[in-house]
Scaffold this motif. Structure first.
Motif, PDB file in Angstrom:
ATOM      1  N   ASN A  19       0.827  -1.208   0.000  1.00 52.55           N
ATOM      2  CA  ASN A  19       0.000   0.000   0.000  1.00 52.55           C
ATOM      3  C   ASN A  19       0.863   1.261   0.000  1.00 52.55           C
ATOM      4  O   ASN A  19       0.539   2.252  -0.664  1.00 52.55           O
ATOM      5  CB  ASN A  19      -0.913   0.012   1.218  1.00 52.55           C
ATOM      6  N   LEU A  20       1.966   1.220   0.740  1.00 51.12           N
ATOM      7  CA  LEU A  20       2.889   2.353   0.777  1.00 51.12           C
ATOM      8  C   LEU A  20       3.501   2.599  -0.593  1.00 51.12           C
ATOM      9  O   LEU A  20       3.601   3.750  -1.054  1.00 51.12           O
ATOM     10  CB  LEU A  20       3.975   2.096   1.817  1.00 51.12           C
ATOM     11  N   LEU A  21       3.907   1.528  -1.270  1.00 50.19           N
ATOM     12  CA  LEU A  21       4.449   1.655  -2.617  1.00 50.19           C
ATOM     13  C   LEU A  21       3.389   2.206  -3.568  1.00 50.19           C
ATOM     14  O   LEU A  21       3.689   3.073  -4.416  1.00 50.19           O
ATOM     15  CB  LEU A  21       4.949   0.295  -3.106  1.00 50.19           C
ATOM     16  N   VAL A  53       3.137   5.946  -3.090  1.00 51.32           N
ATOM     17  CA  VAL A  53       4.254   6.677  -3.703  1.00 51.32           C
ATOM     18  C   VAL A  53       4.042   6.796  -5.212  1.00 51.32           C
ATOM     19  O   VAL A  53       4.224   7.890  -5.803  1.00 51.32           O
ATOM     20  CB  VAL A  53       5.587   5.968  -3.392  1.00 51.32           C
ATOM     21  N   ILE A  54       3.655   5.715  -5.855  1.00 48.36           N
ATOM     22  CA  ILE A  54       3.464   5.723  -7.308  1.00 48.36           C
ATOM     23  C   ILE A  54       2.313   6.649  -7.696  1.00 48.36           C
ATOM     24  O   ILE A  54       2.456   7.530  -8.564  1.00 48.36           O
ATOM     25  CB  ILE A  54       3.204   4.294  -7.814  1.00 48.36           C
ATOM     26  N   VAL A  55       1.169   6.460  -7.061  1.00 47.76           N
ATOM     27  CA  VAL A  55      -0.017   7.244  -7.425  1.00 47.76           C
ATOM     28  C   VAL A  55       0.177   8.727  -7.116  1.00 47.76           C
ATOM     29  O   VAL A  55      -0.161   9.590  -7.936  1.00 47.76           O
ATOM     30  CB  VAL A  55      -1.256   6.686  -6.691  1.00 47.76           C
ATOM     31  N   SER A  56       0.741   9.046  -5.958  1.00 45.54           N
ATOM     32  CA  SER A  56       0.923  10.453  -5.583  1.00 45.54           C
ATOM     33  C   SER A  56       1.927  11.149  -6.494  1.00 45.54           C
ATOM     34  O   SER A  56       1.717  12.300  -6.900  1.00 45.54           O
ATOM     35  CB  SER A  56       1.373  10.548  -4.128  1.00 45.54           C
ATOM     36  N   TRP A 104      -1.824  11.451  -1.916  1.00 48.89           N
ATOM     37  CA  TRP A 104      -1.328  10.762  -0.734  1.00 48.89           C
ATOM     38  C   TRP A 104      -2.387  10.662   0.364  1.00 48.89           C
ATOM     39  O   TRP A 104      -2.474   9.650   1.056  1.00 48.89           O
ATOM     40  CB  TRP A 104      -0.096  11.497  -0.200  1.00 48.89           C
ATOM     41  N   ASN A 105      -3.192  11.704   0.538  1.00 49.57           N
ATOM     42  CA  ASN A 105      -4.113  11.762   1.670  1.00 49.57           C
ATOM     43  C   ASN A 105      -5.503  11.221   1.371  1.00 49.57           C
ATOM     44  O   ASN A 105      -6.292  11.025   2.304  1.00 49.57           O
ATOM     45  CB  ASN A 105      -4.248  13.209   2.156  1.00 49.57           C
ATOM     46  N   ASP A 106      -5.842  11.016   0.116  1.00 54.50           N
ATOM     47  CA  ASP A 106      -7.214  10.634  -0.219  1.00 54.50           C
ATOM     48  C   ASP A 106      -7.560   9.259   0.346  1.00 54.50           C
ATOM     49  O   ASP A 106      -6.755   8.325   0.288  1.00 54.50           O
ATOM     50  CB  ASP A 106      -7.410  10.621  -1.735  1.00 54.50           C
TER      51      ASP A 106
END
Length: 284
Positions: free
Chosen positions: A77-79, A82-85, A215-217
């Protein structure tokens, strides 16, 4: 009559002792949630849920952070975050630069209507359009993909970033751009060589807004990301919040880790943001 110096009339404001007390109280009140977050993450689990929990941790434990780092699904989920943001920030900046420069420096039919259309996108909450967006992405085969998430986040970021950059482009003197065109530079060359370096603070700010949006959504990531592409906020909700209960120590530790990239990004871009605010203040 003796001429008065305007500069001598400026009074240096000083807080009274009561004012200092009020200021300190406001700062403490504002920092209290952050302290409680950190304290809960560092407390041993049995101390967190103890009936007589103390305000200050009696012992320091990294068990909650190990719970987060040892979860392979949360690491994925963290990765994803990073990719989406990062892609959301890049796409938002690229589209915003072209749209803002067009709206600021060119005059054409439909320009005003386009500006109103962009602003109207801010009038509708994302939850109201979620079902339509879900059906649209499902129809074109982009549901539960990085591309679908990035397009969804960028769509709701553009109204803010476009008008933010438009303000920076509006502040550029047209004479500078016209002089470059007279020297034979094309419109794209003028934008790339002249305009973009001058609006670097605005670009940094727009990129930060785009990164924070991705990142926050929680709502879009939870609905449009699916099991494999969901980002960290959605992963935290599904991992640590149960029906009628929550694993607060692990959730607080994960929240600290989640907040760090935003803090680091802000620190890196701080000088651009401050210079942009200073330029805007002087310009005004």
């Amino acid at each position: 009559m003796r001429r008065r110096d305007v500069g001598t009339d400026i009074v240096n404001p000083r807080l009274t002792p009561l004012g200092w007390v009020g200021l300190v109280a406001v700062v403490v009140f504002g920092c209290l949630p952050t302290y409680w977050l950190v304290a809960t993450a560092l407390m041993p689990r049995e101390e967190v849920f103890a009936p007589n929990r103390s305000f200050l941790p009696r012992a320091i434990s990294l068990e909650s952070f190990r719970t987060f780092s040892g979860n392979a699904e949360l690491m994925q989920n963290l990765l994803n975050s990073v990719i989406v943001s990062s892609l959301t920030a890049i796409l938002s900046v690229v589209v915003s630069i072209l749209a803002a420069y067009s709206l600021s420096k060119f005059r054409y039919r439909g320009r005003g209507a386009l500006m109103v259309l962009l602003l109207s996108g801010q009038l509708f909450p994302g939850a109201l359009l979620l079902i339509s967006l879900y059906l649209l992405l499902n129809t074109v085969g982009l549901l539960y993909t990085y591309t679908g998430l990035v397009l969804a986040f960028t769509t709701f970021t553009l109204p803010l970033t476009v008008f933010l950059l438009k303000g920076f482009f509006d502040a550029l003197p047209d004479e500078i751009l016209e002089a470059a065109r007279l020297d034979g530079a094309s419109n794209l060359a003028v934008l790339r060589r002249i305009a973009l370096p001058l609006v670097a603070p605005g670009i940094a700010t727009a990129g930060l807004f785009g990164f924070m949006r991705g990142w926050n959504d929680l709502l879009f990531a939870l609905t449009l990301g699916g099991q494999d592409k969901r980002t960290l906020p959605a992963g935290l909700v599904q991992t640590f919040i149960y029906q009628g209960a929550a694993d607060w120590p692990a959730l607080m530790a994960a929240s600290i880790v989640t907040s760090l990239p935003i803090v680091v990004t802000f620190v890196i871009l701080q000088r651009f943001l401050v210079s942009g605010l200073s330029a805007g203040a002087v310009k005004g």
